[in-house]
Design a protein around this motif. Structure first.
Motif, PDB file in Angstrom:
ATOM      1  N   HIS A  48       0.844  -1.208   0.000  1.00 54.37           N
ATOM      2  CA  HIS A  48       0.000   0.000   0.000  1.00 54.37           C
ATOM      3  C   HIS A  48       0.878   1.257   0.000  1.00 54.37           C
ATOM      4  O   HIS A  48       0.662   2.182  -0.787  1.00 54.37           O
ATOM      5  CB  HIS A  48      -0.918   0.002   1.232  1.00 54.37           C
ATOM      6  N   HIS A  49       1.883   1.232   0.858  1.00 55.89           N
ATOM      7  CA  HIS A  49       2.770   2.384   0.997  1.00 55.89           C
ATOM      8  C   HIS A  49       3.485   2.663  -0.346  1.00 55.89           C
ATOM      9  O   HIS A  49       3.535   3.793  -0.820  1.00 55.89           O
ATOM     10  CB  HIS A  49       3.782   2.066   2.103  1.00 55.89           C
ATOM     11  N   THR A  50       4.024   1.606  -0.946  1.00 57.71           N
ATOM     12  CA  THR A  50       4.758   1.782  -2.214  1.00 57.71           C
ATOM     13  C   THR A  50       3.822   2.249  -3.328  1.00 57.71           C
ATOM     14  O   THR A  50       4.185   3.087  -4.152  1.00 57.71           O
ATOM     15  CB  THR A  50       5.438   0.448  -2.622  1.00 57.71           C
ATOM     16  N   LEU A  51       2.627   1.698  -3.364  1.00 55.90           N
ATOM     17  CA  LEU A  51       1.677   2.082  -4.423  1.00 55.90           C
ATOM     18  C   LEU A  51       1.284   3.547  -4.306  1.00 55.90           C
ATOM     19  O   LEU A  51       1.236   4.264  -5.316  1.00 55.90           O
ATOM     20  CB  LEU A  51       0.413   1.218  -4.345  1.00 55.90           C
ATOM     21  N   THR A  52       1.031   4.004  -3.093  1.00 56.99           N
ATOM     22  CA  THR A  52       0.612   5.404  -2.944  1.00 56.99           C
ATOM     23  C   THR A  52       1.778   6.334  -3.308  1.00 56.99           C
ATOM     24  O   THR A  52       1.584   7.354  -3.955  1.00 56.99           O
ATOM     25  CB  THR A  52       0.105   5.726  -1.520  1.00 56.99           C
ATOM     26  N   LYS A  53       3.001   5.912  -2.950  1.00 56.79           N
ATOM     27  CA  LYS A  53       4.171   6.748  -3.255  1.00 56.79           C
ATOM     28  C   LYS A  53       4.425   6.808  -4.769  1.00 56.79           C
ATOM     29  O   LYS A  53       4.599   7.871  -5.352  1.00 56.79           O
ATOM     30  CB  LYS A  53       5.393   6.169  -2.543  1.00 56.79           C
ATOM     31  N   SER A  54       4.421   5.650  -5.417  1.00 57.12           N
ATOM     32  CA  SER A  54       4.749   5.595  -6.851  1.00 57.12           C
ATOM     33  C   SER A  54       3.703   6.278  -7.705  1.00 57.12           C
ATOM     34  O   SER A  54       3.995   6.770  -8.787  1.00 57.12           O
ATOM     35  CB  SER A  54       4.843   4.157  -7.339  1.00 57.12           C
ATOM     36  N   MET A  56       1.697   8.703  -6.623  1.00 57.96           N
ATOM     37  CA  MET A  56       1.374   9.999  -6.003  1.00 57.96           C
ATOM     38  C   MET A  56      -0.116  10.075  -5.670  1.00 57.96           C
ATOM     39  O   MET A  56      -0.798  11.055  -5.943  1.00 57.96           O
ATOM     40  CB  MET A  56       1.803  11.144  -6.915  1.00 57.96           C
ATOM     41  N   ASP A  57      -0.605   8.946  -5.135  1.00 61.04           N
ATOM     42  CA  ASP A  57      -2.022   8.833  -4.811  1.00 61.04           C
ATOM     43  C   ASP A  57      -2.216   9.336  -3.378  1.00 61.04           C
ATOM     44  O   ASP A  57      -1.587   8.822  -2.459  1.00 61.04           O
ATOM     45  CB  ASP A  57      -2.433   7.348  -4.907  1.00 61.04           C
ATOM     46  N   THR A  60      -6.184   7.164   0.907  1.00 59.06           N
ATOM     47  CA  THR A  60      -5.755   6.027   1.714  1.00 59.06           C
ATOM     48  C   THR A  60      -6.475   4.772   1.229  1.00 59.06           C
ATOM     49  O   THR A  60      -6.044   3.662   1.493  1.00 59.06           O
ATOM     50  CB  THR A  60      -6.100   6.250   3.205  1.00 59.06           C
ATOM     51  N   ASP A  61      -7.567   4.969   0.493  1.00 58.73           N
ATOM     52  CA  ASP A  61      -8.323   3.833  -0.041  1.00 58.73           C
ATOM     53  C   ASP A  61      -8.101   3.769  -1.550  1.00 58.73           C
ATOM     54  O   ASP A  61      -8.613   4.603  -2.305  1.00 58.73           O
ATOM     55  CB  ASP A  61      -9.805   4.055   0.279  1.00 58.73           C
ATOM     56  N   LEU A  62      -7.304   2.788  -1.997  1.00 59.02           N
ATOM     57  CA  LEU A  62      -6.928   2.734  -3.407  1.00 59.02           C
ATOM     58  C   LEU A  62      -8.117   2.488  -4.325  1.00 59.02           C
ATOM     59  O   LEU A  62      -8.039   2.718  -5.522  1.00 59.02           O
ATOM     60  CB  LEU A  62      -5.884   1.635  -3.629  1.00 59.02           C
ATOM     61  N   PHE A  63      -9.211   1.983  -3.781  1.00 57.62           N
ATOM     62  CA  PHE A  63     -10.360   1.645  -4.635  1.00 57.62           C
ATOM     63  C   PHE A  63     -11.497   2.669  -4.544  1.00 57.62           C
ATOM     64  O   PHE A  63     -12.594   2.415  -5.032  1.00 57.62           O
ATOM     65  CB  PHE A  63     -10.886   0.244  -4.274  1.00 57.62           C
ATOM     66  N   SER A  64     -11.213   3.849  -3.962  1.00 58.28           N
ATOM     67  CA  SER A  64     -12.334   4.779  -3.743  1.00 58.28           C
ATOM     68  C   SER A  64     -12.952   5.238  -5.067  1.00 58.28           C
ATOM     69  O   SER A  64     -14.170   5.361  -5.171  1.00 58.28           O
ATOM     70  CB  SER A  64     -11.905   5.959  -2.886  1.00 58.28           C
ATOM     71  N   ALA A  65     -12.104   5.459  -6.097  1.00 61.34           N
ATOM     72  CA  ALA A  65     -12.656   5.923  -7.381  1.00 61.34           C
ATOM     73  C   ALA A  65     -13.558   4.846  -7.985  1.00 61.34           C
ATOM     74  O   ALA A  65     -14.604   5.137  -8.570  1.00 61.34           O
ATOM     75  CB  ALA A  65     -11.517   6.251  -8.346  1.00 61.34           C
ATOM     76  N   SER A 269       0.825   0.030 -10.130  1.00 58.84           N
ATOM     77  CA  SER A 269       2.246  -0.051 -10.422  1.00 58.84           C
ATOM     78  C   SER A 269       3.081   0.325  -9.195  1.00 58.84           C
ATOM     79  O   SER A 269       2.896   1.381  -8.598  1.00 58.84           O
ATOM     80  CB  SER A 269       2.580   0.884 -11.585  1.00 58.84           C
ATOM     81  N   LEU A 270       4.022  -0.559  -8.848  1.00 57.08           N
ATOM     82  CA  LEU A 270       4.869  -0.322  -7.677  1.00 57.08           C
ATOM     83  C   LEU A 270       5.988   0.686  -7.967  1.00 57.08           C
ATOM     84  O   LEU A 270       6.726   1.073  -7.078  1.00 57.08           O
ATOM     85  CB  LEU A 270       5.481  -1.640  -7.190  1.00 57.08           C
ATOM     86  N   ARG A 271       6.119   1.052  -9.245  1.00 57.53           N
ATOM     87  CA  ARG A 271       7.150   2.029  -9.607  1.00 57.53           C
ATOM     88  C   ARG A 271       6.507   3.125 -10.451  1.00 57.53           C
ATOM     89  O   ARG A 271       5.496   2.871 -11.119  1.00 57.53           O
ATOM     90  CB  ARG A 271       8.256   1.356 -10.435  1.00 57.53           C
ATOM     91  N   SER A 272       7.124   4.306 -10.463  1.00 57.52           N
ATOM     92  CA  SER A 272       6.574   5.402 -11.268  1.00 57.52           C
ATOM     93  C   SER A 272       6.832   5.123 -12.742  1.00 57.52           C
ATOM     94  O   SER A 272       7.954   4.749 -13.125  1.00 57.52           O
ATOM     95  CB  SER A 272       7.233   6.717 -10.889  1.00 57.52           C
ATOM     96  N   GLU A 273       5.808   5.341 -13.549  1.00 57.06           N
ATOM     97  CA  GLU A 273       5.921   5.022 -14.983  1.00 57.06           C
ATOM     98  C   GLU A 273       6.346   6.248 -15.786  1.00 57.06           C
ATOM     99  O   GLU A 273       5.864   7.344 -15.535  1.00 57.06           O
ATOM    100  CB  GLU A 273       4.557   4.538 -15.497  1.00 57.06           C
ATOM    101  N   LEU A 274       7.215   6.011 -16.769  1.00 58.06           N
ATOM    102  CA  LEU A 274       7.583   7.091 -17.684  1.00 58.06           C
ATOM    103  C   LEU A 274       6.793   6.919 -18.975  1.00 58.06           C
ATOM    104  O   LEU A 274       6.715   5.801 -19.500  1.00 58.06           O
ATOM    105  CB  LEU A 274       9.084   6.997 -17.999  1.00 58.06           C
ATOM    106  N   ASP A 275       6.243   8.002 -19.488  1.00 62.81           N
ATOM    107  CA  ASP A 275       5.445   7.912 -20.718  1.00 62.81           C
ATOM    108  C   ASP A 275       6.390   7.927 -21.932  1.00 62.81           C
ATOM    109  O   ASP A 275       7.106   8.900 -22.152  1.00 62.81           O
ATOM    110  CB  ASP A 275       4.467   9.085 -20.775  1.00 62.81           C
TER     111      ASP A 275
END
Ligand code: UDP
Length: 478
Positions: A48-54, A56-57, A60-65, A269-275
């Motif tokens: 959870h911690h890594t996902l929110t960091k990568s 920039m979410d 606290t609830d990843l499924f709220s949307a 994604s556990l890492r930040s993605e580059l476009d």
């Protein structure tokens, strides 16, 4: 037929805490919720911690949307007992020992609390990654139906579940370099010892990872239902054989709804993605070779060097995902001196990308892959043929499916050593040689199989509906 429309199903979902397992689990959760199930999705706290960091979410609830769009997915986290910042890959044995021995009690307590809570609708189903050996036992304790979700091919499942048989036949552990064909694994015509999963072939077989994998394969056939992340038409013989033992459903891949906007709003994604779109769009169609070795495996500087110079010699355009932790040595200096200057105009190196977006770009004509099963399915989904460089785990077995069975790829090397001249020759032949069109045509055929499976009325869609029907029927009849 029983009337199964009445009961509202509530499933708790536990993915294994790795990228290649998180992706299919998140997609499955959304798919099941879109078919009317209530889902409680449980990530490990550090994930959870890594996902929110990568991503920039700020949520606290990843499924709220997703929930706002009307799907009933609740979200929770569970600790694995280590601090968030603990370096799990560095302390792999300690981490897996704890996952094997201590984590089940945490899950037990978590589920017990949830079932006792007035805030939670009654729970009826536990869907856990097949590599969690604790799931059948805990499901029985709380009277839940146990669903095992296997995120690798059915070929790997049958070989792994017949580990004892392979041992009785003297093929585990695999001895020396002598190749032998196994013709007795149920659902498999023949498989060479070289194509077995890496944990069958290692000298040291008493590691904690071996124990965890063994334990999980032993438990898989106790599950009430098994969901396979593959497609019926790709592995029909294996799946038909497995279904004689256990309710078995091939439901993969689960991307049909990636174009539902709410799906893309769940951080995965556990890492930040580059476009990389702009760079890919600037290249001629089918001219770029995409290179990536997934999220976990590591290699040596020498292998990277040979592939790097092989790419340069071949003169093809390439996009290479080079994770900062790709080298076993821990060295962050990944490429040979001067390489980044030499590739200007021809090559782009990024730390991470949105892989499905890259593979769907018209510029991409091939994929040098480690044959992780997600990468393999994603390449098939996009009709991109592969150059295979399997490293560990299920990857050698997945390679057999790609190269020998489906004929949508070639090997990068003989599997023993890699030389730049050979790499260059393979790449040139693959991208523009006489056999190149044949691979593209075959990849298009496999792509159609995958897309047809996910269409309305396709096999994966039907199997998922059947699975939900069977779940309800079993609950009604309990
Ligand atoms: N992936 C990604 N960006 C990258 C490289 C990989 O999003 O730059 C994703 C890829 O789409 C796939 C997952 O990471 O879904 C890797 O899973 P796979 O089973 O292929 O390999 P593993 O990482 O488990 O070895």
């Amino acid at each position: 037929m029983a009337d199964t429309s009445c009961c509202k199903l509530h499933a708790i979902i536990f993915p294994l805490p790795y990228q290649g397992h998180i992706n299919p689990f998140v997609n499955l959760a959304i798919k099941l919720a879109s078919k009317g199930l209530t889902i409680t999705f449980v990530h490990a706290e550090h994930i959870h911690h890594t996902l929110t960091k990568s991503n920039m979410d700020k949520e606290t609830d990843l499924f709220s949307a997703v929930r706002k769009s009307g799907l009933d997915i609740r979200y929770s986290t569970i600790t694995d007992g280590f601090p968030v910042e603990f370096d799990r890959p560095l302390h792999l044995d300690e981490y897996w020992r704890s996952l094997l021995n201590d984590f089940p009690a945490r899950v037990d307590e978590f589920i017990g609390n949830m079932i006792g809570s007035a805030d939670s609708p009654p729970v009826s189903v536990l869907i856990a990654d097949s590599f969690f050996a604790w799931s059948p036992g805990i499901a029985r304790k709380y009277d839940l139906l146990n669903v095992s979700f296997f995120t690798q091919p059915a070929l790997v499942f049958t070989v792994g579940c017949h580990w004892d048989l392979v041992t009785q036949n003297g093929h585990f552990p695999v001895k020396g370099d002598n190749e032998e064909e196994l013709k007795y694994v149920p659902g498999v015509d023949s498989i060479s010892t070289k194509d077995l999963m890496s944990y069958f072939k290692e000298e040291e077989i008493e590691t904690v990872v071996h124990k965890a994998v063994f334990a999980a394969f032993h438990e898989m056939n106790r599950a009430d239902f098994v969901l396979h992340y593959t497609v019926q038409e790709l592995e029909s013989k294996t799946l038909d054989t497995l279904s004689k033992n256990q309710p078995t459903y091939a439901i993969g891949p689960v991307y049909s709804f990636t174009n539902r906007p709410e799906t893309t709003r769940v951080a995965k994604s556990l890492r930040s993605e580059l476009d990389c779109t702009k760079w890919l769009d600037s290249k001629p169609p089918g001219s770029v070779l995409y290179v990536s070795f997934g999220s976990v495996v590591q290699t040596s500087k020498q292998v990277i060097q040979e592939i790097a110079y092989g790419l340069l010699l071949s003169e093809v355009n390439f996009l290479w995902v080079a994770r900062e932790d790709i080298l076993k040595s821990g060295d962050s200096d990944i490429f040979p001196d001067g390489f980044q200057d030499e590739i200007k105009g021809k090559g782009l190196i990024v730390p991470w990308c949105d892989q499905i977006m890259v593979l769907s770009n018209r510029g991409v004509g091939g994929f040098v892959t480690h044959c992780g099963w997600n990468s393999t399915l994603e390449s098939m989904w996009c009709g991109v043929p592969m150059i295979c460089n399997p490293v560990a785990y299920d990857q050698p077995t997945n390679r057999k499916l790609v190269v020998e069975d489906l004929k949508i790829g070639i090997n990068l090397s003989d599997g023993v050593s890699i030389h730049r001249e050979e790499v260059a020759e393979k790449i040139s032949g693959f991208m523009s040689g006489s056999a190149s069109q044949g691979f593209r045509d075959q990849a298009e055929k496999v792509k159609k199989i995958l897309h047809d499976a996910l269409d309305n009325g396709g096999s994966s869609e039907r199997n998922l509906d059947k699975f939900i029907y069977d779940l309800r029927a079993k609950i009604i009849n309990l």
